[in-house]
Design a protein around this motif. Sequence first.
Motif: not given
Length: 429
Positions: A5-7, A116-118, A128-135, A137-140
Amino acid sequence: MVKRVLMVAFHFPPLRGSSGIQRTLKFAQYLPAQGWQPLVLSAHPRAYLNQGPDQLAEIPPEAIVRRAFAFDSGRHLSWRGRYLGFTAWPDRFVGWCLGAIPAGLSLVRQYRPQVLWSTHPIASAILIGLVLHKLTRLPWVLDFRDPMTDTDYPRDPRVRAIWRWIERKAVHNAALVVCNTPSAVVTYTTRYPELPRSRFTMLENGYDEENFRNAGAQAQPARAPGQPFTLVHSGIIYPSERDPVPLMRALGELKAAGAIDASQLHIVLRATAHDDYVDALLQEHDIRDLVSLAPHVPYQVALAEMLTADGLLVLQASNCNHQIPAKLYEYLRAGRPILALTDAVGDTAATLRAAGVDTIAPLDDSEGIKRGLLHFLQLARAGQAPLPAAAAVAGASRQARTVELARMLDSVLPQTQAVPAPAGSTEEA
């Protein structure tokens, strides 16, 4: 095969003085036992005003920690104490986005996390979490330690509009939105009725048993006979959310009436973060002999103080009824009498009552504070003050909370399988 998990978390050691540090740090510490390897994306220490090595040793060896480029607009972009407001939109740490987004993408490419977790606050962490999710497509999984916005929060309407936009985009894109109080869940399900109720869930804060065991070894002997009753408030006193004015007024009036004096009561306000403001109130109400301002101390020293205090003080205003101070769970574990100055219908009061503690008085009512304080002191001196129930304490441990988090992460896992972990772990500055 390992799950990762990316925190994304701004509050992380070596930062000191924020309760939010403990939530991410302890999740990272205990997730490996639940089959999850944490990849922590945090900020460069230059962004932290208050930092130290106190808890660096608690970062688990399994964790990959990346500290991305970051700065504080209020300090690094200011001239003679002033800076342009737009350089702090959505917050003073917006510069972290410049480093964190590429660093997050690098972590994704290198370690292939499944989730992805923020965590909020900070607003930039959610962006940052929103942008990383969009780029990617990891479940957030979106962690709201406090609700991101409210009717009058943030106070600046421009900032509030920005935060509400980020919040709306975030909850619509997240696979799961985690709140830490029942009322916060109600707030969000009511605010976003178009989203399924199942998207919102609750995971409370907690305390760490290992920290308390270590703190117990540092605890000082209990108060000697004849010494004043010591009541400790540990942590920040916000002028609005934990308004101390009615308490100071109540103490001044009780002292003037001869109901209390410095031989009977000593209140310690530890690490208020607003000492100048509070000290002016102490002088105004002539209670410097009753109340002392104490500096920040290492985390485990603060826990040791809780363990040996005669009583512990909670301040939480009614405008935070849907929030619970993170230190409340540490107070419960400390097992000392608790005086809570808070709204009787808020989540803080409800949590205390559920744990068997009913010594509660309103924070915004000096007369109510006087009655509540005198009653509390009478019960505590007689050994009759209610103490937290053992079952309520056990259920609030960080280990138990991490088991819940691991289940949540499992619930949003995609169908693809995890890749093997790379040899060793690294921490990059």
